[in-house]
Design a protein around this motif. Structure first.
Motif, mmCIF file in Angstrom:
data_model
loop_
_atom_site.group_PDB
_atom_site.id
_atom_site.type_symbol
_atom_site.label_atom_id
_atom_site.label_comp_id
_atom_site.label_asym_id
_atom_site.label_seq_id
_atom_site.Cartn_x
_atom_site.Cartn_y
_atom_site.Cartn_z
ATOM 1 N N UNK A 90 44.439 74.412 19.795
ATOM 2 C CA UNK A 90 45.025 75.749 19.766
ATOM 3 C C UNK A 90 44.522 76.482 18.530
ATOM 4 N N UNK A 91 44.192 77.773 18.702
ATOM 5 C CA UNK A 91 43.707 78.608 17.613
ATOM 6 C C UNK A 91 44.490 79.910 17.589
ATOM 7 N N UNK A 92 44.965 80.348 16.417
ATOM 8 C CA UNK A 92 45.558 81.687 16.347
ATOM 9 C C UNK A 92 44.460 82.746 16.474
ATOM 10 N N UNK A 93 44.822 83.943 16.916
ATOM 11 C CA UNK A 93 43.850 85.015 17.120
ATOM 12 C C UNK A 93 43.055 85.308 15.854
ATOM 13 N N UNK A 94 43.641 85.134 14.703
ATOM 14 C CA UNK A 94 42.960 85.467 13.447
ATOM 15 C C UNK A 94 41.894 84.447 13.049
ATOM 16 N N UNK A 107 43.859 80.391 22.666
ATOM 17 C CA UNK A 107 43.800 81.393 21.607
ATOM 18 C C UNK A 107 45.159 82.072 21.633
ATOM 19 N N UNK A 108 45.972 81.783 20.639
ATOM 20 C CA UNK A 108 47.347 82.277 20.618
ATOM 21 C C UNK A 108 47.414 83.712 20.118
ATOM 22 N N UNK A 109 48.229 84.524 20.774
ATOM 23 C CA UNK A 109 48.429 85.896 20.334
ATOM 24 C C UNK A 109 48.081 86.897 21.415
ATOM 25 N N UNK A 110 47.848 88.134 21.003
ATOM 26 C CA UNK A 110 47.576 89.215 21.934
ATOM 27 C C UNK A 110 46.229 89.018 22.638
ATOM 28 N N UNK A 111 46.179 89.414 23.905
ATOM 29 C CA UNK A 111 44.989 89.193 24.727
ATOM 30 C C UNK A 111 43.764 89.963 24.239
ATOM 31 N N UNK A 112 43.916 91.234 23.861
ATOM 32 C CA UNK A 112 42.763 92.043 23.441
ATOM 33 C C UNK A 112 42.026 91.439 22.264
ATOM 34 N N UNK A 113 42.715 91.221 21.136
ATOM 35 C CA UNK A 113 42.041 90.589 19.996
ATOM 36 C C UNK A 113 41.556 89.170 20.318
ATOM 37 N N UNK A 114 42.296 88.476 21.171
ATOM 38 C CA UNK A 114 41.879 87.128 21.567
ATOM 39 C C UNK A 114 40.567 87.132 22.323
ATOM 40 N N UNK A 115 40.394 88.101 23.212
ATOM 41 C CA UNK A 115 39.136 88.209 23.966
ATOM 42 C C UNK A 115 37.979 88.601 23.046
ATOM 43 N N UNK A 116 38.254 89.446 22.057
ATOM 44 C CA UNK A 116 37.205 89.788 21.082
ATOM 45 C C UNK A 116 36.781 88.553 20.300
ATOM 46 N N UNK A 117 37.745 87.756 19.861
ATOM 47 C CA UNK A 117 37.451 86.515 19.154
ATOM 48 C C UNK A 117 36.649 85.572 20.034
ATOM 49 N N UNK A 138 38.208 81.293 31.735
ATOM 50 C CA UNK A 138 39.150 82.013 30.884
ATOM 51 C C UNK A 138 40.310 82.524 31.736
ATOM 52 N N UNK A 139 41.530 82.266 31.279
ATOM 53 C CA UNK A 139 42.726 82.808 31.935
ATOM 54 C C UNK A 139 43.713 83.225 30.852
ATOM 55 N N UNK A 140 44.719 83.973 31.262
ATOM 56 C CA UNK A 140 45.714 84.468 30.309
ATOM 57 C C UNK A 140 47.108 84.074 30.756
#
Length: 130
Positions: free
Chosen positions: A4-8, A31-41, A82-84
């Motif tokens: 598990x990885x946080x979005x940051x 990737x834990x957290x909001x989907x938008x920043x997670x997809x960028x990461x 990839x899924x959410x």
């Protein structure tokens, strides 16, 4: 194996996790957290992996970015699905037929941790005795 990885998280750290899963028989990371920043990461992380993985998500199959290593036709990259869900993004990694590298380094999972392999280790594990 699950990670598990946080979005940051740094994209290279996530890239190492995905490459290690691909090199070690597959697995899943979140990737834990909001989907938008997670997809960028995730996008930034996948750009660090050679050969670049094939991505499957709700919008379909996205072939790997074209890089010179793929033009030979002998490199078989891993597949990333990839899924959410409500907690973040789930990245399921199927192994490829070629070793994945991040920054020119092979990474694997051993004893539940990500380990770096040197060229001698890779050759020895391939059965050449190195």
């Amino acid at each position: 194996m699950n990670f598990s990885h946080p979005v940051s998280t740094c994209p290279v750290d996530l890239a190492r996790t995905i490459a290690a899963l691909a090199n070690s028989g597959g697995g899943e990371c979140r990737i834990e957290g909001e989907h938008g920043p997670g997809r960028e990461l995730l996008g930034a992380a996948l750009r660090e992996i050679v050969p670049p993985p094939t991505i499957i998500d709700a919008t379909g199959v996205h072939p790997p970015q074209e890089r010179s290593v793929l033009k030979t036709g002998i490199v078989c990259p891993p597949q990333v699905t990839v899924s959410e869900d409500e907690r973040g993004i789930i990245v399921t990694v199927a192994p490829g037929e070629s070793l994945c590298t991040v920054g020119g380094t092979v990474v694997v999972i051993e004893d539940g941790a990500i380990q770096t392999l040197g060229i001698r280790d890779v050759i020895r594990r391939a059965g050449s005795g190195g």
